[in-house]
Scaffold this motif. Structure first.
Motif, short mmCIF file in Angstrom:
data_model
loop_
_atom_site.label_atom_id
_atom_site.label_comp_id
_atom_site.label_asym_id
_atom_site.label_seq_id
_atom_site.Cartn_x
_atom_site.Cartn_y
_atom_site.Cartn_z
N UNK A 325 10.68 1.76 4.48
CA UNK A 325 11.06 3.37 5.38
C UNK A 325 10.10 4.35 4.88
N UNK A 326 9.99 3.92 3.81
CA UNK A 326 9.46 5.52 3.22
C UNK A 326 8.41 5.86 2.89
N UNK A 327 7.86 7.41 3.19
CA UNK A 327 6.06 7.37 3.51
C UNK A 327 5.75 6.91 2.22
N UNK A 328 5.84 6.97 1.06
CA UNK A 328 5.27 6.13 0.11
C UNK A 328 4.86 4.82 -0.26
N UNK A 329 3.63 5.31 0.30
CA UNK A 329 3.19 3.18 -0.19
C UNK A 329 3.31 2.79 -1.38
N UNK A 330 3.50 3.00 -2.28
CA UNK A 330 4.28 2.70 -3.47
C UNK A 330 5.25 2.35 -3.91
N UNK A 361 2.88 -5.07 8.39
CA UNK A 361 1.68 -5.26 8.31
C UNK A 361 -0.09 -4.39 8.14
N UNK A 362 0.47 -3.04 9.47
CA UNK A 362 -0.14 -2.29 10.06
C UNK A 362 -0.72 -1.16 8.41
N UNK A 363 -0.31 -0.95 7.32
CA UNK A 363 -0.41 -0.87 6.31
C UNK A 363 -1.99 -0.66 6.00
N UNK A 364 -3.34 0.09 5.49
CA UNK A 364 -4.37 -0.25 4.86
C UNK A 364 -4.82 0.16 3.53
N UNK A 365 -3.92 -1.15 3.30
CA UNK A 365 -4.14 -0.96 1.23
C UNK A 365 -3.40 -1.82 0.78
N UNK A 366 -3.47 -1.54 -0.09
CA UNK A 366 -2.80 -3.25 -1.13
C UNK A 366 -1.60 -4.04 -0.78
N UNK A 367 -0.83 -2.60 -0.20
CA UNK A 367 0.64 -3.47 0.29
C UNK A 367 0.75 -4.56 1.35
N UNK A 368 -0.67 -4.51 2.10
CA UNK A 368 -0.14 -5.80 3.35
C UNK A 368 -0.54 -6.61 3.25
N UNK A 369 -1.07 -6.97 1.03
CA UNK A 369 -0.70 -8.16 1.11
C UNK A 369 0.43 -8.55 1.00
N UNK A 370 1.30 -7.72 0.65
CA UNK A 370 2.19 -8.37 0.39
C UNK A 370 3.16 -8.36 1.03
N UNK A 371 3.07 -7.59 1.89
CA UNK A 371 3.20 -7.92 3.53
C UNK A 371 3.72 -9.24 4.08
N UNK A 372 2.14 -9.54 4.32
CA UNK A 372 1.85 -10.62 4.61
C UNK A 372 2.20 -11.61 4.44
N UNK A 373 2.95 -12.17 3.40
CA UNK A 373 3.31 -13.40 2.68
C UNK A 373 4.10 -13.13 2.88
N UNK A 374 5.35 -12.01 2.46
CA UNK A 374 6.83 -11.95 2.98
C UNK A 374 7.29 -12.59 4.50
N UNK A 398 -7.63 -7.53 10.90
CA UNK A 398 -6.99 -7.75 8.91
C UNK A 398 -8.03 -7.56 8.20
N UNK A 399 -8.44 -7.23 6.80
CA UNK A 399 -8.86 -7.17 5.93
C UNK A 399 -10.01 -8.20 6.05
N UNK A 400 -11.49 -8.84 5.47
CA UNK A 400 -11.66 -9.47 5.70
C UNK A 400 -11.96 -10.55 4.36
N UNK A 401 -10.66 -9.94 3.01
CA UNK A 401 -10.64 -10.79 2.04
C UNK A 401 -9.41 -11.57 2.74
N UNK A 402 -8.68 -11.13 3.55
CA UNK A 402 -6.79 -11.61 3.99
C UNK A 402 -6.91 -12.50 4.51
N UNK A 403 -8.62 -12.46 5.57
CA UNK A 403 -8.35 -13.34 6.48
C UNK A 403 -8.15 -14.65 6.91
N UNK A 404 -8.67 -15.50 5.36
CA UNK A 404 -8.59 -16.90 4.83
C UNK A 404 -7.22 -17.50 4.40
N UNK A 405 -6.69 -16.62 4.24
CA UNK A 405 -5.15 -16.64 3.76
C UNK A 405 -4.34 -16.29 4.63
N UNK A 406 -4.53 -15.25 5.55
CA UNK A 406 -3.12 -15.31 7.27
C UNK A 406 -3.98 -16.25 7.89
N UNK A 407 -4.78 -17.02 8.11
CA UNK A 407 -4.83 -18.21 8.43
C UNK A 407 -4.36 -19.48 8.43
#
Length: 618
Positions: A325-330, A361-374, A398-407
């Protein structure tokens, strides 16, 4: 520029240069003046010139000619020159250069100096650029300083010993007794250095870890004192009592876990004290400040690594949930990384934070990859419908680079937890419509096999795929499955009486128009055209009035530049010419002797006719 220009003037001249060429000219003139003064025997401005040379080095220009000047200034009896000389040695020298060996004797002499600040310079330099040979020569001096009475020197000696242990592993035995005695110090700097040294010794040698078993109660006591102590202006950082020492006194979160857990479990009292302290830290530490989050994060790692009781582990997972819930993306990123590691063992505890994780999943940074995995790891039979809605919504944006993994993850989850065949087919079709160009190659045959096995859904599926084909022919995987279904179940499409979807009247010309559009589209790949051509051929056994049109379409591709497509067309033309008399028997739904067979696993590779009455050779 005058050789005696002050450092500030040189910096001002460099910054005022309008071009890189002008900047190089300023630096070259000043370096020439510095060289000339270095060659003078009696030079009173050596420290001044070396300071300017270090600034030039920081800008990326060559300054190697000042190495020997560093050696001479380190040997100077004046503290001002010695300080600049040591600074220059740390910046201009490294262990691979021969000049570094020339300062070994000077460092040894300064380690025995009566001035603590001179000793400090020598310790910092050795810890920064000491080679293996220098470490072997000076290790006894460092061990002696670890036992000194001056706390300022002991904390620097401890960190210098860490560097020596990293360079020469076998010297760790030399520092082990002194490191153990440092834990009784009151100075926080010495304690911090001692803990870092102990961690380094234990990581290098498992036997040393066993020897330090007795230090665990001491570390627990230090942690307890930090947590329960009152306000101390000297050590307080944003309301946290010495967070640096609190983090470092979680050594069980850094050392080899298998050895450490066995050590902790040997003493029940120690184990209880550790859990009590961790519980207090996790409950009372302020999570609104960065320093508090750092302490809480190390506490969470400790709780999870020492296999604490379930209540404490749930508390640790809840802390990670607050991090989300923290505002800091890190902070959110490290929380999801930690949750991903424990979702297999503490699935129910992590499941409580599913809503927060899905929101990430709505984050627009690298953390979205972790959110997808989780999020994919949290899918279960009980939440498959709600989670799939969120994942499909994410897939559409989702970003194009994550679309294949998400599918791929959605396909795996749907196959594992699908509540019904129709839901499974709808989900896979939704993914193909959204990201058909990014799915894996095995998706098409897998979906065809699924449709084949769901006999009661053939009419529903072919109608839905026909509509999808008319809407978009850019998604190749979707088009291939649609072509296969139209060819295989075209009679159900033409009948138009599907009860599970809105009735659509599809004529023979409409079906052929759709397939011909696929054949002629520049977006269609050769494999997709193969599916469409085979489907067109199969429709010749399911329609009555457009056989000549089908023959015309197939004959066009008999001279196609694509060899595979050309071969199919030639073979299909041969079937039209040689076995056209079989078509009437094949159109009779009650006649099992002749039918157009297409294996679901290879929907576009081969077509074979079977007829027990007219087989050649009988």
């Amino acid at each position: 520029m005058s050789p005696s220009v002050p450092l500030q003037e040189m910096i001002r001249a460099i910054r005022s240069a309008r071009t890189q060429c002008e900047e190089r000219g300023v630096i070259q003139r000043e370096c020439a003046a510095i060289r000339a003064q270095f060659r003078q025997a009696d030079n009173g401005g050596r420290s001044h010139n070396l300071a300017k040379l270090l600034y030039v080095h920081m800008l990326g220009y060559p300054a190697h000619f000042g190495q020997m000047e560093c050696v001479r200034m380190i040997a100077s009896p004046r503290y001002s020159e010695k300080r600049v000389g040591y600074l220059g040695a740390m910046m201009l020298l490294d262990e691979k250069q021969d000049a570094s060996l020339l300062i070994t004797n000077s460092i040894k002499n300064d380690l025995a100096h009566s001035n603590q600040y001179v000793q400090s310079l020598a310790l910092c330099t050795l810890a920064c650029m000491g080679s293996a040979e220098m470490c072997r020569d000076l290790a006894p001096e460092i061990d002696r300083l670890l036992r000194a009475s001056n706390s300022y020197i002991k904390k620097k000696a401890a960190l210098c010993a860490v560097h020596i242990v990293r360079k020469v592993h076998e010297l760790g035995e030399l520092f082990a007794p002194a490191a153990r005695s440092l834990l009784s110090e009151k100075n926080h700097g010495v304690l911090h250095g001692a803990v870092v040294l102990i961690i380094e010794l234990c990581e290098r040698n498992p036997e040393t870890l066993e020897r330090f078993r007795k230090t665990v109660p001491d570390l627990v006591q230090i942690m307890k004192g930090l947590v329960l102590s009152g306000y101390s202006p000297e050590h307080d950082v944003a309301g946290i009592s010495d967070p640096f020492l609190q983090v470092s006194t979680d050594p069980w979160a850094h050392i080899d876990k298998s050895y450490l857990c066995s050590i902790i479990k040997k003493t029940k009292k120690t184990c209880t004290n550790i859990r009590d302290i961790l519980s207090v830290v996790a409950t009372n530490t302020d999570s609104t400040k960065t320093v508090g989050n750092a302490v809480l994060y190390e506490t969470v790692l400790t709780v999870l690594d020492i296999k604490s009781e379930s209540g404490l582990r749930v508390l640790a997972v809840n802390i990670l949930g607050r991090f989300l819930l923290n505002n800091d993306r890190n902070i959110r990123y490290i929380a999801m990384t930690s949750l991903q590691k424990i979702v297999g063992t503490d699935h129910n505890a992590v499941q409580r934070h599913r809503g927060t994780i899905v929101d990430c999943l709505k984050d627009q940074d690298a953390s979205v990859n972790r959110a997808l995995e989780l999020s994919l790891a949290l899918v279960s039979a009980s939440n498959i419908r709600s989670m799939m809605k969120e994942l499909l919504l994410f897939l559409s944006s989702c970003p194009p680079e994550l679309r294949a993994h998400a599918a791929s993850g959605i396909f795996n989850a749907a196959e594992r937890y699908a509540p019904s065949q129709r839901w499974h087919i709808d989900t896979m079709l939704h993914v193909l419509i959204t990201a058909g160009g990014d799915v894996r190659d095995e998706t098409v045959p897998n979906l065809i096999q699924l449709i084949t096995n769901a006999s009661e859904l053939h009419c529903y599926t072919v109608h839905k795929l026909y509509r999808a084909l008319l809407a978009d022919i850019s998604q190749q995987s979707l088009v291939q499955v649609a072509c296969w279904c139209i060819g295989e179940y075209g009679d159900l499409l033409l009948r138009g009486d599907c009860q599970e979807t809105e009735p659509v009247q599809v004529t023979e010309d409409d079906a052929l128009d759709a397939l011909e559009t696929v054949l002629q589209s520049h977006m269609s790949s050769p494999a997709t055209r193969g599916f469409a051509l085979t489907a067109t051929m199969k429709l010749s056994t399911r329609i009555t009035d457009n056989v000549d049109r089908i023959r015309s379409i197939v004959s066009i591709y008999g001279s196609c530049i694509d060899v595979e497509l050309q071969q199919r067309a030639v073979e299909y033309n041969a079937l039209f010419k040689k076995y056209d008399h079989m078509r009437y028997a094949m159109k009779k739904s009650t006649c099992p002797q002749g039918e157009l067979l297409l294996p679901p696993q290879q929907p576009a590779n081969q077509v074979r006719y079977v007829d027990t009455k007219s087989r050649p050779g009988r």
